[in-house]
Design a protein around this motif. Structure first.
Motif, PDB file in Angstrom:
ATOM      1  N   SER A   1       9.321 -62.985 -13.850  1.00 41.25           N
ATOM      2  CA  SER A   1       8.928 -62.121 -12.573  1.00 41.25           C
ATOM      3  C   SER A   1       9.352 -61.085 -13.157  1.00 41.25           C
ATOM      4  O   SER A   1      10.430 -60.718 -13.060  1.00 41.25           O
ATOM      5  CB  SER A   1       8.805 -62.359 -11.451  1.00 41.25           C
ATOM      6  N   PHE A   2       8.714 -60.127 -13.280  1.00 41.41           N
ATOM      7  CA  PHE A   2       8.869 -58.864 -13.429  1.00 41.41           C
ATOM      8  C   PHE A   2       8.375 -57.415 -11.977  1.00 41.41           C
ATOM      9  O   PHE A   2       7.624 -57.813 -11.439  1.00 41.41           O
ATOM     10  CB  PHE A   2       8.517 -57.735 -14.730  1.00 41.41           C
ATOM     11  N   TYR A   3       9.690 -56.247 -12.335  1.00 42.90           N
ATOM     12  CA  TYR A   3       9.687 -55.324 -10.931  1.00 42.90           C
ATOM     13  C   TYR A   3       9.417 -54.473 -11.668  1.00 42.90           C
ATOM     14  O   TYR A   3      11.172 -53.952 -11.919  1.00 42.90           O
ATOM     15  CB  TYR A   3       9.699 -55.914  -8.738  1.00 42.90           C
ATOM     16  N   ILE A   4       8.588 -53.392 -11.239  1.00 46.87           N
ATOM     17  CA  ILE A   4       8.669 -51.894 -12.322  1.00 46.87           C
ATOM     18  C   ILE A   4       8.948 -50.634 -11.648  1.00 46.87           C
ATOM     19  O   ILE A   4       7.149 -50.807 -11.170  1.00 46.87           O
ATOM     20  CB  ILE A   4       7.938 -52.043 -14.031  1.00 46.87           C
ATOM     21  N   HIS A   5       9.535 -50.584 -11.049  1.00 45.77           N
ATOM     22  CA  HIS A   5       9.218 -48.761 -10.205  1.00 45.77           C
ATOM     23  C   HIS A   5       9.537 -47.858 -10.348  1.00 45.77           C
ATOM     24  O   HIS A   5      10.942 -47.588 -11.247  1.00 45.77           O
ATOM     25  CB  HIS A   5      10.196 -49.464  -8.723  1.00 45.77           C
ATOM     26  N   THR A   6       9.184 -47.079 -10.333  1.00 40.94           N
ATOM     27  CA  THR A   6       8.558 -45.436 -10.930  1.00 40.94           C
ATOM     28  C   THR A   6       8.804 -44.707 -10.382  1.00 40.94           C
ATOM     29  O   THR A   6       7.538 -44.933  -9.847  1.00 40.94           O
ATOM     30  CB  THR A   6       8.004 -45.490 -12.616  1.00 40.94           C
ATOM     31  N   THR A   7      10.225 -44.146 -10.406  1.00 46.97           N
ATOM     32  CA  THR A   7       9.740 -42.630  -9.365  1.00 46.97           C
ATOM     33  C   THR A   7      10.370 -41.542  -9.665  1.00 46.97           C
ATOM     34  O   THR A   7      11.051 -41.386 -10.800  1.00 46.97           O
ATOM     35  CB  THR A   7      10.744 -42.849  -8.185  1.00 46.97           C
ATOM     36  N   SER A   8      10.150 -40.449  -9.051  1.00 49.20           N
ATOM     37  CA  SER A   8      10.304 -39.109  -9.330  1.00 49.20           C
ATOM     38  C   SER A   8       9.607 -38.267  -8.143  1.00 49.20           C
ATOM     39  O   SER A   8       9.705 -39.357  -6.790  1.00 49.20           O
ATOM     40  CB  SER A   8       8.593 -39.114 -10.571  1.00 49.20           C
ATOM     41  N   THR A   9       9.860 -37.384  -8.141  1.00 50.43           N
ATOM     42  CA  THR A   9      10.197 -36.094  -7.392  1.00 50.43           C
ATOM     43  C   THR A   9       8.987 -35.630  -6.619  1.00 50.43           C
ATOM     44  O   THR A   9       8.300 -35.417  -5.504  1.00 50.43           O
ATOM     45  CB  THR A   9      10.776 -34.806  -6.937  1.00 50.43           C
ATOM     46  N   PHE A  10       7.861 -36.346  -7.230  1.00 49.90           N
ATOM     47  CA  PHE A  10       6.156 -35.833  -6.518  1.00 49.90           C
ATOM     48  C   PHE A  10       6.076 -37.303  -6.149  1.00 49.90           C
ATOM     49  O   PHE A  10       4.658 -36.990  -5.772  1.00 49.90           O
ATOM     50  CB  PHE A  10       5.677 -35.284  -8.180  1.00 49.90           C
ATOM     51  N   ARG A  11       5.318 -38.053  -7.133  1.00 46.54           N
ATOM     52  CA  ARG A  11       5.113 -39.778  -7.489  1.00 46.54           C
ATOM     53  C   ARG A  11       5.534 -41.012  -7.616  1.00 46.54           C
ATOM     54  O   ARG A  11       6.570 -40.999  -8.441  1.00 46.54           O
ATOM     55  CB  ARG A  11       3.175 -40.091  -7.603  1.00 46.54           C
ATOM     56  N   ASP A  12       5.583 -41.879  -7.024  1.00 48.06           N
ATOM     57  CA  ASP A  12       5.982 -42.840  -7.651  1.00 48.06           C
ATOM     58  C   ASP A  12       4.739 -44.481  -7.793  1.00 48.06           C
ATOM     59  O   ASP A  12       3.172 -43.926  -7.564  1.00 48.06           O
ATOM     60  CB  ASP A  12       6.693 -43.977  -5.746  1.00 48.06           C
TER      61      ASP A  12
END
Ligand code: ECB
Length: 134
Positions: free
Chosen positions: A49-60
């Protein structure tokens, strides 16, 4: 046991993100903002199982999946096109095939030294991102 991608990772390089975004049909104004971003990835790997959260100041963007189980991906906040995605191991690389309207769409993650690498593919464009541990 395969490699462990778990951790918090900061983008340090982003080659041809512009070409990749053009291939996805992202409009000029959005591309202009997006290419200034320095996204962070939080990856949690627990067995298959994988959880990949890509975050930025603009969008996630949050992606959760299990190896070998095809799932519907909505790409919400990215190009918003739905696709069927499947992630598998190819040796120590994590390979995602995103089947849908766009040909040759997918990505590959691997570790190289202390760095996390990500290749993003769409049609004839390849974007190469490198991340360092936060
Ligand atoms: C979420 C941070 C980037 C936000 C960019 C905003 C607008 C640009 C719209 C589309 C560009 C397409 C992709 C953006 C690049 C990276 C986001 C996540 C890419 C991805 O699918 O990563 C995988 C592998 O780590 C997990 O979802």
């Amino acid at each position: 046991m395969p490699v462990d991608f778990s951790g918090t990772w900061n983008l340090i390089s982003n080659d041809n993100f512009e070409g990749y975004m053009v291939a996805l049909g992202i409009d000029f104004a959005t591309r202009k903002i997006a290419k200034m971003l320095k996204p962070q990835k939080v990856i949690k790997q627990d067995g298959d199982s994988f959880y990949i959260h890509t975050t930025s100041t603009f969008r996630d963007y949050l992606l959760q999946f299990k190896i070998g189980e095809e799932f519907e991906e909505d790409n919400k906040g990215l190009d918003n096109r739905k696709c069927k995605s499947l992630v598998t191991w190819e040796n120590d690389k994590l390979v995602c095939v995103q089947t849908g309207e766009k040909k040759n769409r997918g990505w590959t993650h691997w570790l190289e030294g202390d760095d996390l690498h990500l290749e993003l593919r769409c049609e004839n464009q390849v974007c190469k991102q490198v991340f360092k541990r936060a």
